[in-house]
Scaffold this motif. Structure first.
Motif, PDB file in Angstrom:
ATOM      1  N   ARG A 318       0.844  -1.209   0.000  1.00 28.36           N
ATOM      2  CA  ARG A 318       0.000   0.000   0.000  1.00 28.36           C
ATOM      3  C   ARG A 318       0.875   1.253   0.000  1.00 28.36           C
ATOM      4  N   GLU A 319       1.976   1.186   0.758  1.00 36.30           N
ATOM      5  CA  GLU A 319       2.909   2.318   0.794  1.00 36.30           C
ATOM      6  C   GLU A 319       3.494   2.567  -0.599  1.00 36.30           C
ATOM      7  N   LEU A 320       3.844   1.493  -1.292  1.00 37.83           N
ATOM      8  CA  LEU A 320       4.421   1.625  -2.629  1.00 37.83           C
ATOM      9  C   LEU A 320       3.454   2.289  -3.587  1.00 37.83           C
ATOM     10  N   LYS A 321       2.182   1.923  -3.487  1.00 41.15           N
ATOM     11  CA  LYS A 321       1.180   2.550  -4.357  1.00 41.15           C
ATOM     12  C   LYS A 321       1.180   4.056  -4.157  1.00 41.15           C
ATOM     13  N   LEU A 322       1.276   4.482  -2.901  1.00 42.27           N
ATOM     14  CA  LEU A 322       1.281   5.917  -2.616  1.00 42.27           C
ATOM     15  C   LEU A 322       2.580   6.573  -3.097  1.00 42.27           C
ATOM     16  N   ILE A 323       3.698   5.865  -2.954  1.00 44.93           N
ATOM     17  CA  ILE A 323       4.969   6.428  -3.423  1.00 44.93           C
ATOM     18  C   ILE A 323       4.901   6.690  -4.920  1.00 44.93           C
ATOM     19  N   TYR A 324       4.454   5.669  -5.678  1.00 45.57           N
ATOM     20  CA  TYR A 324       4.399   5.835  -7.131  1.00 45.57           C
ATOM     21  C   TYR A 324       3.362   6.884  -7.532  1.00 45.57           C
ATOM     22  N   ALA A 325       2.263   6.956  -6.791  1.00 49.99           N
ATOM     23  CA  ALA A 325       1.276   7.999  -7.075  1.00 49.99           C
ATOM     24  C   ALA A 325       1.866   9.377  -6.794  1.00 49.99           C
ATOM     25  N   PHE A 326       2.619   9.458  -5.696  1.00 49.27           N
ATOM     26  CA  PHE A 326       3.262  10.720  -5.349  1.00 49.27           C
ATOM     27  C   PHE A 326       4.262  11.129  -6.434  1.00 49.27           C
ATOM     28  N   LEU A 327       5.064  10.170  -6.878  1.00 52.43           N
ATOM     29  CA  LEU A 327       6.042  10.460  -7.928  1.00 52.43           C
ATOM     30  C   LEU A 327       5.355  10.897  -9.210  1.00 52.43           C
ATOM     31  N   LYS A 328       4.196  10.308  -9.487  1.00 48.71           N
ATOM     32  CA  LYS A 328       3.448  10.702 -10.681  1.00 48.71           C
ATOM     33  C   LYS A 328       2.971  12.144 -10.563  1.00 48.71           C
ATOM     34  N   ASP A 329       2.553  12.532  -9.361  1.00 50.87           N
ATOM     35  CA  ASP A 329       2.145  13.921  -9.147  1.00 50.87           C
ATOM     36  C   ASP A 329       3.333  14.871  -9.310  1.00 50.87           C
ATOM     37  N   VAL A 330       4.497  14.448  -8.814  1.00 53.12           N
ATOM     38  CA  VAL A 330       5.695  15.294  -8.943  1.00 53.12           C
ATOM     39  C   VAL A 330       6.068  15.464 -10.406  1.00 53.12           C
ATOM     40  N   GLU A 331       5.953  14.369 -11.175  1.00 53.65           N
ATOM     41  CA  GLU A 331       6.284  14.440 -12.602  1.00 53.65           C
ATOM     42  C   GLU A 331       5.380  15.422 -13.341  1.00 53.65           C
ATOM     43  N   ALA A 332       4.165  15.614 -12.809  1.00 46.39           N
ATOM     44  CA  ALA A 332       3.220  16.514 -13.474  1.00 46.39           C
ATOM     45  C   ALA A 332       3.481  17.976 -13.164  1.00 46.39           C
ATOM     46  N   LYS A 623       4.011  17.973 -23.729  1.00 48.61           N
ATOM     47  CA  LYS A 623       5.166  17.112 -23.969  1.00 48.61           C
ATOM     48  C   LYS A 623       5.676  17.264 -25.397  1.00 48.61           C
ATOM     49  N   LEU A 624       4.738  17.321 -26.341  1.00 49.41           N
ATOM     50  CA  LEU A 624       5.099  17.486 -27.746  1.00 49.41           C
ATOM     51  C   LEU A 624       5.746  18.853 -27.967  1.00 49.41           C
ATOM     52  N   GLU A 627       9.307  18.802 -26.933  1.00 48.64           N
ATOM     53  CA  GLU A 627      10.144  18.124 -27.931  1.00 48.64           C
ATOM     54  C   GLU A 627      10.463  19.065 -29.086  1.00 48.64           C
ATOM     55  N   ILE A 628       9.484  19.856 -29.476  1.00 44.58           N
ATOM     56  CA  ILE A 628       9.719  20.839 -30.545  1.00 44.58           C
ATOM     57  C   ILE A 628      10.782  21.834 -30.112  1.00 44.58           C
ATOM     58  N   VAL A 629      10.648  22.332 -28.892  1.00 41.74           N
ATOM     59  CA  VAL A 629      11.614  23.304 -28.372  1.00 41.74           C
ATOM     60  C   VAL A 629      13.006  22.682 -28.303  1.00 41.74           C
ATOM     61  N   MET A 630      13.097  21.457 -27.836  1.00 46.98           N
ATOM     62  CA  MET A 630      14.394  20.780 -27.737  1.00 46.98           C
ATOM     63  C   MET A 630      15.023  20.616 -29.111  1.00 46.98           C
ATOM     64  N   SER A 631      14.193  20.337 -30.118  1.00 45.09           N
ATOM     65  CA  SER A 631      14.710  20.126 -31.472  1.00 45.09           C
ATOM     66  C   SER A 631      15.153  21.431 -32.130  1.00 45.09           C
ATOM     67  N   CYS A 632      14.754  22.567 -31.570  1.00 41.12           N
ATOM     68  CA  CYS A 632      15.186  23.854 -32.116  1.00 41.12           C
ATOM     69  C   CYS A 632      16.639  24.159 -31.767  1.00 41.12           C
ATOM     70  N   GLY A 633      17.214  23.408 -30.841  1.00 43.57           N
ATOM     71  CA  GLY A 633      18.628  23.563 -30.522  1.00 43.57           C
ATOM     72  C   GLY A 633      18.997  24.869 -29.864  1.00 43.57           C
ATOM     73  N   GLY A 634      18.038  25.559 -29.260  1.00 45.62           N
ATOM     74  CA  GLY A 634      18.340  26.812 -28.567  1.00 45.62           C
ATOM     75  C   GLY A 634      18.470  28.019 -29.472  1.00 45.62           C
ATOM     76  N   LEU A 635      18.095  27.879 -30.766  1.00 46.19           N
ATOM     77  CA  LEU A 635      18.175  29.010 -31.694  1.00 46.19           C
ATOM     78  C   LEU A 635      16.882  29.833 -31.634  1.00 46.19           C
ATOM     79  N   PRO A 636      16.956  31.075 -31.183  1.00 47.74           N
ATOM     80  CA  PRO A 636      15.746  31.892 -31.052  1.00 47.74           C
ATOM     81  C   PRO A 636      14.965  32.033 -32.354  1.00 47.74           C
ATOM     82  N   GLN A 637      15.670  32.214 -33.453  1.00 46.81           N
ATOM     83  CA  GLN A 637      14.980  32.408 -34.726  1.00 46.81           C
ATOM     84  C   GLN A 637      14.129  31.196 -35.083  1.00 46.81           C
ATOM     85  N   THR A 638      14.674  30.007 -34.885  1.00 47.76           N
ATOM     86  CA  THR A 638      13.918  28.787 -35.166  1.00 47.76           C
ATOM     87  C   THR A 638      12.736  28.658 -34.213  1.00 47.76           C
TER      88      THR A 638
END
Length: 1199
Positions: A318-332, A623-624, A627-638
């Motif tokens: 039961r504790e594990l269920k709460l840990i993973y639920a908590f981690l899921k909330d943190v990921e959000a 999330k998508l 990924e678009i931002v990451m693929s721009c490579g940090g170039l402001p113009q892109t």
């Protein structure tokens, strides 16, 4: 009653006083609830409960007072002896009432009705009382009903409520059992004992589960639940008037009568159960039917202990269920800070550890043997295993408790998902108004510094060079600066000259002439055209002050043809040049100031992207979008181009996915950059650049890890003088960043690089080049999988990115153990790195077996680097001792519990990283590692040093992070011999009552720090035996001229240390310092301070003031838990460069500081856990504080 003439027994008087305080606090709570007006079902149930406790108390007190007054009149002369019995009875009754109030009050926290501090003030009882079982059942039902309509509960709340619902069913069953108590007890004494024993056992089980649910509610930050509210009338409670007299409100309610008999029945059963519970071990002997012989023997092994073991395992599940639920909330969470990320990683490791041993145990439990003998044999066989499992569970629970305490200690008190209704982001102005400001996101420091340079009183002509690759934002930055400063040159000549695409000096001179002179007259004769233009412009500029911006000068040669055009009249003239060619700096005079534009970080890129969209990113597209931002490579113009494109299209997954796929196929300016790498990049930089290809795509590489790996690999030439190899590694990295070959993905608050990576498009081009030829200095063999890189000298395990048919993959994770292929593949290997981040024990076992096979077959004997960071529990083999050339052993985040004894042979180690492991003891051989340069320990697990052997020392050690010091630690003639440290992190804690001994250790640590002349970063903590902050012995640090970062946790024994920090200090954090004088008066004078964090009880005064012109370089200011602070003033001119301000849990601060309106550079204001009055002032445009923050880009509020 509290008159000494009325009560004669002191303990009775004390009990009445305590109850009076409880009643007073309940009265305050009732006033608060009365102000709310509408309460949910749980509040109504709870108020009825409190009334049923208090009304009988009132009746008893009324009767007692009446009888006492009568007795005093009759027996006035006898006094105390006559009244002693009645006083004892009063004390007993008051104690019972107080206990019931405690119990009821504790339920407010359990059922989500109270704030944490509200309950803590009454020290609630959380035990499960049989007398009030029906009340708990009603509150459980009310809780479930209240939260049914809640939205965005979060995963952990859902799981917790589900478990609470299961517990409610058990409580209901017990309630039913008690209701049928009288009928079941007709069988005589044995029947009565059987029933009462059963109830006592069940009550103990439910109490234990209820306690666990209570602790989990706190552990996983499951706070207050807001239910559906309805109009109520305040219940009839004993209240306290202004004269502190107990009086009764309107009497009676049907609810009280409804449960009177039930409560009486419960009280009787409670007494009977408590009386029989201690005799439960004898109950079976008195019950009529006995089990068979075989069952008796089997139960002797299994009954009580086995059931308890199974219950422990089920509870852990039961504790594990709460840990993973908590981690899921943190990921959000949209923007988790470093503390929350660290805590998340620790809890994830605990969860993985539990899964490793729970999985096999559960499988064994499910196998049911047939027959008594088989069952008995199986039971005996598993007894030791069960005992080990229970011990492991106990150990894990202690870890959970420790990390929960640390979560609260480090201020991670409330964890809310970004889409929760309680977490809101308020943007002051619509995004469309931010287009101009968005152009310089990430370049604010450059803009400020260039503006200062333009306006300085320096008389000579200054040339300001803005360098960056195509699309890096040079033009936008220069245009922003020009527009904001041309009025400063309003009585002078100023011009913006775009040059893009023009390589001829004549064309450029013509454009300059048109902008500054405005004449259409053309010089005659092509042969003299350039000279005539220069002469014309020189004549025009003579005696004039000017500001000229030349946008996009192509090469240094072009500038050589132009620079004589602009005379230096010593009248503060300025020229701004944007270019891609860094060589221009070497073709100008000494008064040229160069500003290199880097690729934007991930956060900066995301902000620019969302600002360009002008709409919030839908949750399903976030999330998508990243990924678009990451693929721009940090170039402001892109980034801007893609943002504008998407803003004109429907916000759908299909549309955004199409844009992402198109982006991944584009090379943009990167093709030309990759060619320059091949043609122009020096060999030593080229080797460092290609090293990035060892890491997975889009992997954010910690700078700390990269630099120490480069040093271990031997990429750096030996340092000259006092310059270390790490110094040159940092210079190499900055050179790659300046050339826009490496993207900074995350920055530290002090502006330094935390993580970095290759831009995606450049990575693909470099990978392709590696497949076609052998790069200088790197021998390479082609891999079967294009998604994995394998060099015969650099073996990399990309488990999730590698084709299963790959030879290396089969060696590590498959069944290929052919000796010949092992030796052919790994005999000359220099490095092995694994990125197998799967959960469970399999990765650690597979890598351990692979290492064992390779080393046993005389492979890897030349290994310099063994990096297993984040691989869960790798099983390091004993043959590891044969890797005598090993320089780097990376075990961070592996959760290992001990180091193998074979590590004593690794005397060539330069870096040993066991941070975020469970390793608490270092082998004595650590002192013999003469080449050790960096030692990262796990502060949480008190990594202790053994005494230093005679003649051994670590003279090369530069980094010691996470060391633990207690009464037994060898500081004198041990740690204090480490005098070349540049980074030091020490946690001191008294582990016994030997305070004098610990005080001497703290003094020894202070003396040691005094000797560290090269120290750059210092982190020092001090705790007492109760893990509370205690004294820090610190001497003046003024002479530590290299010291740039300081973190102190503990009471400063010498508060004057605040005025004795070195002038080069950049980052300062104080926690629990207990300063009584305003620290801002002294700290504001530090000329280079960029980050100031004043955490819990660092300052205990009521007033703070930032003096005029103080904190000239401060970028980040955080004020946390300064609970006494009431007033804060910012004088005009102070905090002139502040960007981020965070105010958290300052309960007495009711308004924003006066003068904040003058801090025009403030980009973000974050407010957490502040009084409602304070928070509302930041939201209401008509409030008194609105004008102070109307210029702020983002204002974020959190509960």
């Amino acid at each position: 009653m509290l008159s000494p003439k009325f009560l004669f027994y002191p303990l009775a008087t004390r009990e009445v006083k305590q109850l009076r305080q409880y009643i007073k606090r309940i009265n305050n709570l009732l006033k608060h609830l009365g102000a709310v007006g509408e309460l949910d079902k749980r509040e109504n149930v709870w108020l009825g409960w409190v009334r049923d406790i208090c009304l009988p108390a009132k009746d008893f007190l009324t009767s007692f007072i009446s009888k006492r007054e009568l007795k005093i009149k009759r027996w006035a002369k006898l006094k105390a002896p006559t009244f002693l019995g009645a006083d004892l009875e009063l004390r007993k009754k008051m104690k019972v009432i107080r206990s019931r109030i405690q119990y009821a009050y504790g339920r407010r926290r359990i059922y989500g009705m109270a704030e944490p501090d509200e309950v803590e003030r009454l020290q609630p009882s959380r035990a499960f009382e049989l007398e009030s079982i029906w009340r708990d059942l009603r509150l459980m039902c009310a809780l479930i009903e209240d939260v049914q309509g809640m939205e965005e509960k979060g995963e952990r709340v859902k799981i917790w409520l589900e478990q609470m619902g299961d517990l409610a069913l058990e409580v209901d069953a017990l309630n039913t059992q008690i209701q049928g108590h009288h009928q079941k007890m007709k069988g005589g004494l044995r029947g009565e004992l059987r029933v009462l024993s059963s109830i006592a056992e069940k009550k103990e089980q439910i109490s234990s589960k209820f306690q666990a649910m209570s602790e989990r509610k706190s552990t996983y930050d499951i706070g207050k639940f807001e239910g559906n509210r309805c109009q109520i009338s305040m219940p009839d409670i004993i209240v306290e008037d202004d004269n502190n007299n107990l009086e009764e409100a309107e009497p009676g309610s049907s609810q009280q009568e409804q449960h009177t008999n039930t409560g009486r029945c419960m009280g009787e059963i409670e007494e009977e159960v408590e009386s029989i519970a201690p005799k439960s071990s004898l109950t079976n002997a008195m019950i009529g039917t006995r089990p068979s012989t075989s069952e008796t023997v089997e139960r002797s092994y299994t009954s009580d202990s086995k059931i308890r073991d199974i219950e422990q395992v089920e509870s852990m599940e039961r504790e594990l269920k709460l840990i993973y639920a908590f981690l899921k909330d943190v990921e959000a969470i949209e923007e988790p800070d470093a503390r929350l990320k660290f805590w998340e990683e620790e809890m994830r490791g605990i969860a993985q550890e539990a899964e490793v041993f729970l999985g096999p145990y559960k499988q064994n439990v499910r196998v049911e043997e047939k027959g008594f003998c088989n069952r008995l044999a199986s039971t005996v066989k598993n007894l030791k295993a069960d005992s080990k499992v229970v011990k492991r569970i106990s150990k894990i629970r202690k870890k959970i408790q420790k990390f929960t305490e640390r979560r609260i200690e480090y201020g991670i008190e409330h964890v809310e998902a970004f889409n929760s209704t309680s977490h809101k982001i308020y943007q002051k102005r619509p995004p469309s108004q931010y287009s101009e400001e968005s152009d310089i996101i990430g370049f604010e420091d450059h803009e400020y510094e260039i503006t200062e340079r333009l306006r300085t009183v320096e008389p000579h002509r200054c040339i300001i060079l803005v360098v960056g690759m195509e699309g890096s934002g040079k033009t936008n930055l220069a245009k922003s600066i020009y527009d904001k400063n041309k009025d400063h040159f309003c009585n002078c000549t100023h011009a913006w000259v775009p040059i893009s695409g023009k390589c001829s000096a004549v064309e450029i001179l013509q454009d300059i002439r048109k902008e500054v002179i405005g004449s259409d007259q053309e010089p005659k004769g092509k042969r003299y055209l350039e000279e005539e233009l220069k002469q014309m412009l020189q004549t025009f500029f003579k005696g004039k002050r000017y500001l000229i911006v030349l946008d996009d000068i192509p090469t240094a040669g072009v500038w050589d043809d132009l620079k004589d055009t602009f005379p230096d009249e010593s009248n503060r003239s300025r020229i701004v040049i944007t270019t891609r060619d860094m060589a221009i700096a070497s073709h100008s005079d000494s008064r040229i100031f160069q500003y290199k534009l880097h690729l934007r970080s991930i956060d900066e890129s995301w902000t620019l992207f969302t600002d360009t969209l002008k709409n919030e990113v839908p949750k399903e597209l976030e999330k998508l979008g990243k990924e678009i931002v990451m693929s721009c490579g940090g170039l402001p113009q892109t980034i801007v181009n893609k943002g504008k494109l998407l803003s004109e299209k429907a916000a759908t997954i299909e549309e955004w996915l199409r844009v992402l796929n198109e982006l991944k196929g584009e090379t943009g300016p990167w093709l030309e950059i990759s060619k320059k790498v091949s043609r122009e990049l020096p060999l030593e930089l080229k080797g460092c650049l290609y090293y990035f290809l060892l890491f997975p795509e889009d992997y954010e590489i910690p700078t700390r890890r990269l630099i120490t790996l480069w040093v271990a690999e031997g990429f750096l030439r030996p340092g000259r003088g006092d310059k270390s190899p790490e110094h040159f590694a940092e210079r190499y990295l900055m050179e790659l960043i300046d050339r826009n070959l490496v993207q900074v993905t995350e920055k530290k608050p002090n502006g330094k690089v935390r993580t970095c990576c290759l831009p995606g498009a450049l990575r693909k081009l470099l990978s392709k080049a590696m497949e076609n030829k052998i790069s200088k200095g790197l021998e390479k063999t082609a891999s079967k999988s294009s998604s994995s890189i394998q060099w015969n000298r650099w073996i990399v395990d990309h488990h999730n990115y590698t084709d299963a048919s790959n030879t290396s993959y089969n060696h590590i994770h498959g069944d290929n153990i052919d000796t010949a292929t092992l030796q052919a593949s790994y005999e000359k290997s220099l490095s092995f790195m694994s990125f197998d981040y799967r959960e469970g024990s399999q990765p650690g076992e597979e890598i351990g077996n692979f290492l064992d096979r390779c080393i046993s077959y005389r492979c890897f004997l030349l290994l310099r680097v063994l990096d297993l960071e984040r691989v869960f529990r790798p099983q390091l083999p004993k043959v590891l001792r044969k890797l005598t050339l090993l320089r780097y052993l990376g075990l961070r985040w592996t959760y290992l519990e001990s180091l193998p004894s074979s590590i004593s042979n690794l005397l060539k180690l330069q870096t040993l990283d066991v941070k975020h492991t469970y390793i608490s003891t270092l082998p004595p051989s650590i002192w013999k590692m003469q080449h050790l340069r960096h030692l990262y320990l796990s502060e949480s697990y008190r990594s202790r040093f053994e005494p230093r052997p005679s003649g051994a020392s670590l003279t090369d050690l530069q980094t010691l992070w996470g060391a633990f010091v207690d009464e037994k630690s060898p500081v004198n003639d041990g740690l204090d011999t480490l005098i070349n440290l540049r980074k030091l992190g020490v946690a001191c804690r008294c582990m016994s009552n030997q305070k004098d001994v610990m005080s001497s250790k703290l003094q020894a640590v202070a003396n040691w720090i005094q000797k560290l002349e090269h120290l750059q970063s210092l982190r020092l903590k001090s705790h007492d035996e109760n893990n509370q902050p205690c004294d820090l012995h610190i001497k003046t640090l003024f002479g530590h001229t290299n010291l740039s970062s300081v973190y102190f946790l503990g009471r400063l024994e010498t508060p004057s240390i605040v005025s004795e920090f070195p002038e080069n200090l950049i980052e300062l954090t104080l926690s629990a310092s207990a300063l009584t004088e305003d620290p801002l008066q002294k700290l504001g004078k530090l000329p280079k301070l960029r980050i100031l964090q004043l955490f819990s009880k660092s300052y205990v005064g009521k007033n703070m003031c930032c003096p005029q012109n103080s904190f000239p370089q401060l970028r980040v200011l955080k004020l946390w838990k300064l609970e006494e602070l009431e007033d804060w003033i910012v004088k005009e001119g102070a905090l002139s460069r502040l960007r981020d301000l965070e105010i958290r849990s300052c309960a007495s601060l009711h308004k924003l500081p006066d003068g904040l309106q003058h801090v025009k550079t403030l980009q973000e204001l974050k407010i957490s856990n502040m009084p409602m009055e304070f928070t509302e002032r930041t939201k209401d445009s008509n409030s008194e504080d609105w004008f102070k923050i109307e210029h702020v880009r983002y204002v974020r509020t959190e509960p």
